[in-house]
Design an enzyme around this catalytic site. Structure first.
Site, PDB file in Angstrom:
ATOM      1  N   ASP A 158     -47.967 -66.602 -27.419  1.00 16.37           N
ATOM      2  CA  ASP A 158     -47.961 -67.844 -26.650  1.00 16.37           C
ATOM      3  C   ASP A 158     -48.606 -68.940 -27.513  1.00 16.37           C
ATOM      4  O   ASP A 158     -49.181 -68.690 -28.576  1.00 16.37           O
ATOM      5  CB  ASP A 158     -48.685 -67.680 -25.306  1.00 16.37           C
ATOM      6  CG  ASP A 158     -48.251 -68.752 -24.301  1.00 16.37           C
ATOM      7  OD1 ASP A 158     -47.651 -69.765 -24.716  1.00 16.37           O
ATOM      8  OD2 ASP A 158     -48.516 -68.588 -23.095  1.00 16.37           O
TER       9      ASP A 158
HETATM   10  C1  NOJ Z   1     -47.721 -72.205 -23.002  1.00 15.01           C
HETATM   11  C2  NOJ Z   1     -47.192 -71.447 -21.817  1.00 15.01           C
HETATM   12  O1  NOJ Z   1     -48.128 -70.470 -21.415  1.00 15.01           O
HETATM   13  C3  NOJ Z   1     -45.855 -70.774 -22.068  1.00 15.01           C
HETATM   14  O2  NOJ Z   1     -45.361 -70.318 -20.832  1.00 15.01           O
HETATM   15  C4  NOJ Z   1     -44.889 -71.695 -22.759  1.00 15.01           C
HETATM   16  O3  NOJ Z   1     -43.675 -71.011 -22.978  1.00 15.01           O
HETATM   17  C5  NOJ Z   1     -45.498 -72.186 -24.042  1.00 15.01           C
HETATM   18  N1  NOJ Z   1     -46.706 -72.918 -23.744  1.00 15.01           N
HETATM   19  C6  NOJ Z   1     -44.544 -73.060 -24.851  1.00 15.01           C
HETATM   20  O4  NOJ Z   1     -44.389 -74.294 -24.254  1.00 15.01           O
END
Ligand code: NOJ
Length: 750
Positions: free
Chosen positions: A294
């Site tokens: 993530d």
């Molecule tokens: C953080 C989030 O937790 C995740 O769900 C998302 O895909 C990413 N950012 C990318 O934007």
């Protein structure tokens, strides 16, 4: 199922050979580059954003989210040098092609970029938030909705969709409950399968393919106190029984990547956990897909306190099994050095690169790196996409209570449409819409005006969604007094749920309760339409209104869907996928709780039943349980028939019941099957969903609904932490919610 889907987990010898051949030619720096995902855009200077905002306002619109950003200056060079293999969150076909051209034509090896993006509940055709979508209990419909999202996204050059979010969520304080399928494992797994198949549908109009990326692996939804990013400390059994199955389902459906989560589990951040990322995914499941961290999850190993600096964070993540680093810069800065110093074995990097190249090849990017720049605009918001968004919105809305006020007749007289969310265009879109435009959305006010004619409708917001003011509660009350019926559109704004939007108080925010109290005093019948991204705590509200329809943040067609349901053009059919607590103090209050050694016996009894597992000041049960949802008609269940009173371990349970529409209107019912394993080697939940079916019934019509549940579905993680089917007695129930009463029994024999 609606069509063919690509399975990225079936390895193709021809692809493997091409990967071998490429790997043999790559330098260490080029390999590391394939493991780096970076941003293509950076925010424009503040003054420029303000200028664009002013211009948009003057033109009567608002600035689309993507207009805030401009291409990142250093990006071209990074791509050209092979230092970056993937970019995220862009959907500009011209920019995609320009960047792709650099990767394909100007790098030594010509390896295309993979473009990833958050397309959580639709692209331009914004569907209801995923929690709402799950309330349709209609995987086939969600597969089609996900396919529409993939059609629109892929026509803009997106190859990789960071969805479905398959985190089981049992704490409505956690704002990200909005993004998933609610509290249940079985339902979550079904929805995960459907969404993966939809995103990865074969034959997209763009001629391109899309890969899904289920997230957030794993147990991100178990954050202590419902606070986002917070500590998770769950048992290995709970991990395996509750949080892993939806991921396994997504992989079975063909998902070839996963996103590793921000949270720790029992002291080990997942993005540094070789148990989660290597032992389970690789050694146990033999899964060949890509692990993408993530956003900055690798860098966050430092504040987690398991890495002293970014270099150590890179080492821990690489050793644990993070293949691609989203945005932390740790791999870009340190991975090559760690390999050179012997801290990270080169073979681990090769494995990670192999997985990334495999995905790029399976996506067909080497053959078709570019996107037709004119296609996107032709594909978005097609009439059939909008019609599907309307259907999903209709099926997702849940009628929680109705004293007979609904449905309204179109000749109901004057309607006062009040409340801060009645005409809140942006809030229709919900929490996670990078590419949605508020101008595409219909509000509840629009929908009701269209249904009954503008002349019959008055509108006053009454108060803001949050905060103290400025409010004009009197104007709303005056509108109510002058009307025959009041539709009060209350709840949360879209930005109150989603990432980093935890709430400790789940009642109506701001002055909305005051507004409602004043409306009640006006003495007119009130329908409450609740827009929300999570279950709310509304015990007072429910006593005050004639009917309560939960519309969630329902996407671009939600206004029309609300009007269709309020005025009876369609009958509500959504069912809750997460229980609604009576008070925050009950949380977590999911239906699949355990018996305990001192189970409480009856409903509400504070003092009569000492020393049982209960509160002295509130019932154990939620206000509205999982599976609950009313219709304008009524359904009765009878004639339960357990065809297999004895189920062999390798066999299947077969059971049916008759469901009858006993009311005067047509309606859909979601028939649900629950089981309880009475005695196990470890304690079992009081009920577990094992099947569901949405059936459409005309007035007076009855249908036999039959379920077949393979015995393997009755398996659980035993005392030895292995999954197996245990012999013994089971109870089962079939009905319209998790408190279904029609009951039978069966036994499993070894
Ligand atoms: C953080 C989030 O937790 C995740 O769900 C998302 O895909 C990413 N950012 C990318 O934007």
């Amino acid at each position: 199922m609606t069509g063919d889907a690509v399975n990225y987990n079936r390895l193709d010898p021809a692809v493997e050979a091409r990967v071998d051949e490429l790997l043999a030619r790559m330098t260490l720096a080029e390999k590391v580059g394939q493991l780096v995902q970076g941003a293509p855009l950076e925010p424009r200077p503040r003054e420029e954003i303000e200028r664009l905002q002013r211009e948009a306002q003057e033109a009567g619109s608002s600035l689309p989210f993507e207009a805030i950003f401009q291409p990142r200056a250093a990006l071209d060079g990074e791509i050209r040098s092979g230092a970056i293999g993937s970019v995220l969150n862009l959907a500009d076909p011209k920019l995609v092609n320009r960047l792709q051209r650099i990767a394909v034509e100007e790098t030594r090896l010509g390896i295309p970029l993979i473009i990833g993006s958050d397309v959580i509940h639709g692209f331009r055709t914004v569907f209801p938030i995923p929690l709402a979508e799950s309330c349709t209990w209609n995987p086939e419909l969600l597969e089609r909705a996900s396919r529409v999202a993939a059609e629109e996204a892929s026509a803009h050059g997106i190859d990789w969709i960071f969805a479905p979010m398959v985190d089981v969520a049992r704490d409505p304080r956690w704002g990200r409950i909005a993004e998933g399928a609610g509290e249940d494992v079985f339902l979550g797994a079904e929805m995960a399968r459907a969404r993966v198949r939809g995103f990865q549908a074969a034959g997209l109009e763009s001629g391109r393919r899309v890969a899904a990326c289920p997230k957030h692996y794993v147990a991100y939804g178990a954050a202590e106190a419902g606070r986002d990013y917070n500590t998770v400390d769950i048992s290995e059994r709970t991990l395996r029984e509750v949080y892993l199955p939806p991921f396994q389902a997504a992989f079975e459906a063909g998902a070839g990547s996963v996103m590793s989560s921000f949270n720790e589990i029992g002291g080990v951040p997942v993005s540094a956990s070789s148990h989660a990322l290597r032992a389970i995914l690789r050694d146990e499941w033999g899964w060949p897909g890509v692990v993408l961290s993530d956003y900055n999850a690798v860098g966050e190993l430092v504040p987690h306190g398991v890495a002293a600096d970014l270099s150590e964070a890179a080492r821990l993540a690489a050793l644990a099994g993070v293949d691609m680093d989203m945005m932390s810069g740790a791999y870009a800065a340190h991975l090559a050095g760690l390999v050179d110093s012997g801290a990270v074995p080169p073979g681990l990097v090769d494995e990670a690169v192999r997985r990334v190249l495999r995905l790029k090849l399976a996506l067909g990017l080497f053959e078709h790196p570019y996107v037709d720049e004119a296609l996107g605009e032709r594909v978005v918001l097609r009439e059939e996409h909008r019609a599907l968004a309307l259907e999903v919105a209709r099926q997702s809305m849940v009628l929680l209570a109705n004293d007979g006020l609904l449905p309204l007749t179109p000749s109901a007289g004057r309607v006062a449409v009040v409340g801060p969310l009645a005409d809140a265009r942006r809030d229709m879109l919900g929490t996670w819409t990078l590419f949605g435009r508020e101008g595409d959305a219909e509000t509840v006010l629009d929908g009701i005006r269209a249904a009954v004619g503008e002349g019959s409708v008055t509108h006053a917001p009454g108060c803001p969604v949050r905060g103290e003011g400025p409010a004009d509660i009197e104007a709303a009350v005056a509108a109510a007094r002058a009307a025959d019926v009041v539709v009060a559109v209350l709840g949360e704004s879209a930005d109150m749920s989603g990432e980093a939007r935890s709430r400790a108080h789940l009642g109506l925010p701001g002055r909305q309760q005051e507004l409602l109290d004043a409306l009640v005093a006006a003495g007119k019948p009130i329908v409450c339409v609740l827009m929300t991204g999570r279950p709310l705590v509304v015990p007072r509200l429910i006593e005050q209104v004639g009917a309560l329809l939960v519309a969630w943040h329902g996407g671009i067609r939600a206004g029309r869907a609300v009007a269709d349901l309020l005025f009876g053009a369609a009958s509500p059919s959504g069912k809750l996928t997460a229980g609604w607590p009576r008070t925050e103090g009950q949380i977590p209050v999911y239906y699949g709780q355990k018996s305990t050694g001192r189970p409480a016996q009856s409903g509400v009894n504070q003092f009569g039943e000492p020393f049982t597992s209960r509160y002295i000041d509130t019932p154990n049960e939620p206000l509205f349980p999982f599976g609950h949802g009313l219709s304008y008609t009524t359904f009765a269940y009878r004639d339960l028939a357990v065809e297999t009173p004895v189920v062999a371990a390798g066999g299947a349970l077969a059971v049916s019941a008759v469901v009858e529409n006993t009311g005067a209107r047509a309606g859909d019912e979601v028939v649900q099957l629950y089981v309880r394993d009475v005695v196990g080697s470890v304690t079992r939940p009081l009920r577990e969903l094992k099947g569901f079916r949405r059936v459409a019934l005309q007035p007076g019509e009855a249908q036999t609904v039959r379920f077949e549940v393979p015995a393997s579905e009755l398996a659980f993680v035993g005392a030895d932490l292995r999954r197996s089917v245990e012999a013994g007695a089971f109870q089962l129930w079939i009905g319209g919610s998790s408190v279904a009463e029609l009951q039978g029994t069966f036994e499993v024999h070894q």
